[in-house]
Design a protein around this motif. Structure first.
Motif, short mmCIF file in Angstrom:
data_model
loop_
_atom_site.label_atom_id
_atom_site.label_comp_id
_atom_site.label_asym_id
_atom_site.label_seq_id
_atom_site.Cartn_x
_atom_site.Cartn_y
_atom_site.Cartn_z
N SER A 84 84.10 26.65 89.33
CA SER A 84 85.34 26.52 88.56
C SER A 84 85.84 25.08 88.60
O SER A 84 85.42 24.26 89.42
N ARG A 85 86.75 24.78 87.70
CA ARG A 85 87.35 23.44 87.66
C ARG A 85 88.03 23.12 89.00
O ARG A 85 87.91 22.01 89.51
N GLY A 86 88.72 24.10 89.58
CA GLY A 86 89.37 23.90 90.87
C GLY A 86 88.36 23.61 91.97
O GLY A 86 88.60 22.76 92.84
N ALA A 87 87.24 24.31 91.95
CA ALA A 87 86.20 24.07 92.95
C ALA A 87 85.63 22.67 92.82
O ALA A 87 85.39 21.98 93.82
N LEU A 88 85.44 22.22 91.58
CA LEU A 88 84.93 20.87 91.37
C LEU A 88 85.94 19.83 91.85
O LEU A 88 85.56 18.82 92.47
N ARG A 89 87.23 20.08 91.61
CA ARG A 89 88.27 19.15 92.10
C ARG A 89 88.24 19.08 93.63
O ARG A 89 88.33 18.01 94.22
N ARG A 90 88.09 20.24 94.27
CA ARG A 90 88.02 20.26 95.74
C ARG A 90 86.77 19.54 96.24
O ARG A 90 86.83 18.80 97.23
N ALA A 91 85.65 19.73 95.56
CA ALA A 91 84.41 19.07 95.97
C ALA A 91 84.57 17.55 95.90
O ALA A 91 84.14 16.83 96.80
#
Length: 148
Positions: free
Chosen positions: A21-28
């Motif tokens: 997800s976009r949120g997961a990519l931001r966290r990564a």
């Protein structure tokens, strides 16, 4: 006298952040040393996942984290067609997948012979180890750190 807050210090092992997800990519990008996608096709990774990761890194003005995917290892007797996930298919297809990931600059790849929901029947662990050992012998040059 007291000063603070202390600078962020990251002792310990590298942090891999999973998710698509976009949120997961931001966290990564913000928190991780690596992005850890799972159960993806090469086409998705190249055409959707990596471009989205690069876009998020650009928006956050941060470096793109390393890519360290997990591929669910499923060796088949016959080649699988389009849309197959990385790690599925014949040994030759899996070797191609590992070469593809190496060419993309993947820092590490986790080969996962287990599947969610699979029953662990007798002998399964031994078969999993046999598959991994065969791939290492036939496909991966451990000393050189690359795919043959």
């Amino acid at each position: 006298m007291h000063t603070g807050p202390l600078p962020v210090q990251r002792p310990g092992p590298p942090v891999w952040v999973g998710g698509h997800s976009r949120g997961a990519l931001r966290r990564a990008v913000r928190l991780g040393d690596a992005w850890h996608p799972t159960s993806v096709s090469g086409e998705w990774l190249l055409g959707v996942g990596l471009p989205a990761l690069r876009q998020v890194a650009g928006e956050q003005e941060r470096p793109v984290p390393d890519v360290c995917p997990r591929i669910k290892l499923r060796v088949t007797a016959r080649p699988l067609g389009p849309g197959r996930l990385l790690g599925e298919g014949t040994r030759a297809q899996i070797a191609d997948d590992l070469g593809f990931l190496q060419d993309l600059g993947a820092r590490a790849v986790v080969l996962d012979p287990t599947y969610p929901g699979d029953r662990r029947e007798a002998g399964r662990t031994a078969r999993d180890l046999d598959v991994l050992e065969t791939l290492v012998k036939e496909v991966i040059d451990v000393d050189a750190g690359c795919v043959r």
